[in-house]
Design a protein around this motif. Sequence first.
Motif: not given
Length: 652
Positions: A374-378, A387-392, A397-401, A404-411
Amino acid sequence: METATHTSVQQFQSQVKVAGLLIATGIVFGDIGTSPLYTYTAIFDPGEIINPTKALGVLSCVIWTLTLQTTIKYILITLQADNHGEGGIFSLYALIKRYYGKWAVILAILGGSFLVADGIITPPISVASAIEGLRLFYPHLDTIPIIIAILIFLFVIQQFGTQKIGKIFGPVMVLWFSFIGVIGLLALSKNFSVLKAVNPMYGINLLVHYPKGFWLLGGIFLCTTGAEALYSDMGHVGRNNIRVSWIFIKTSLILSYAGQTAWLLSAGKANSLSPFFNIVPLPIYIPAVVLSTFATIIASQALISGCFTLANEAIHLGLWPRHKIIFPSAIKGQLYIPFFNWSLMVACIGVVLYFKESTKMEAAFGLSVTLTMLSTTFLITLFMLSRRWSLAAIIPTMLMFLAVESSFLIANLKKIAEGGWIMLLMGSAIATIMLIWRRGRITQNKLITYSEWEPENLEKLVELSHSTTIDTYSTHLIYFTFSSQKGKIENKTLNSIFTSPLKRADVYWFFYVKITDDPYTLQYEVHKLSKNDAYHITFRLGFRVEPKLDLFFRKIVKELMETGELKRDDCEEIKFERNPIGGYKFVVVNSYLSFDNQLPFWQNLFINSYYNLKSVGVREDVNFGLDPSNVVFEKYPLVYTSTDKVKLQRVQ
């Protein structure tokens, strides 16, 4: 020279060669490669009747976890955060701290702390899972002494380096992945229909409709626990070698999990032995146990080395107390930290004695890695923003990870009462130490007072240097300074020089050491305060460079004498000195908490904790590579909060 060398290293790492692929297989994938030994034992209980919905759903979740978390997040995205060839959570922090330093450091501390906690649980569970395979022939075998003996051996050999034994890592792990892939395929050949679990709907059905199916994610997550190591080891083997090797690794892993699933469905009932060992043909069973033991030792070795690298980066980034660092072999980047080595060994043995069996260790496994991911995702999101990647691209990408990781954390939170609290406690303790150390350094640095060199202090220093009536303290006198500005110097340094006994020297040196974001920078800059009398030297050292300031000083003096920027021809002592540069002394001025402080309880606890941590770490002579015979230590009192004026009553 250093820049050219590092450029050639990057060019080598960017090329995909057989040797690079072999090294990547041996070093990078050990942790994730041994996960088939214990992942299914955490999901299927001994004696459990196998439900096809659960079996196929678990396989589907494993396949898509390896795809989403490992392939997409780490292999494709995170490996792009290349810090001059280096990877890892602290290298990632170094890339973005100039933009988001205040918040990013908290994420880096949390991620790094729980990654070290993962390094405490991984060796015991990996080795235990392999050794417990012997219970097919010896059901009542006490595996604890064997596991502890292997762990002790593993930590003892760290001090000698792994240059020689490291050469067998690649071939052994290639053999291991080939083995788990082949036996998985053999088991799969009896029921190829399990491959329909590639359809993610089987996994969704498990999580949504199967009773308590969501909580199985805590066990499913174990299949990807080594993914963080892929990024951490990028500097050792190169990004492209990791990416190409992953094709073979992932294929072998999926075949192994699919084969175990096919066996579970055909057997109809789980037993006390790991599904992995149930698919091993009996004629090669003992060699399989031996091979799995070697694989877990290699995986543990790689993780321990990764912890050393992590600690070294934290020390140089000012996030951890200084410790003695040894470079035991000629391999670039390989290091050994005695304090960490023996601390990890004690912690690993404690884990074995507490849990006793790998099935119980699984309760504590996964939670710490989830927090690291989770820390790495943030952090990787902040990297993409910097690096000015596209917000689109960033937002989905961030919401997907995060989903997934929040589900793993809750479990995984369900595991807290079953032993997960131990990993939380360890990770929190490490994070607390980092926060105290960082905050203590910042607070202490704010209390340091400075004075201008020009004109009074510099004239006084030059006059002292040229005095013929005061005995010479040393030919060269070197002080460390926190001032990056050449025109300023700490008052504590002036007090050291101009307090009796006066420290007269032919040449005064003031060293400012700056740790750079580039891991292998090795540069210095000279500023003449007064020619032949005083110099301010700025060192720019990468956070992976071993700081050998004693050696650097001698080289600098020789170079300045050769270029004529420093002359000692007028010194009478030079006629008698055997050392061409003359004698020299490093003066290290440390602070201590003055008794004149008046601090509130919590602030007093924090400040004293910081000074206690300093006492556990190494002194500056060890940290900066100084010869002890050339070092003088001094102390000065530091006042954080002055006491009220004390009124003394005189009695006649």
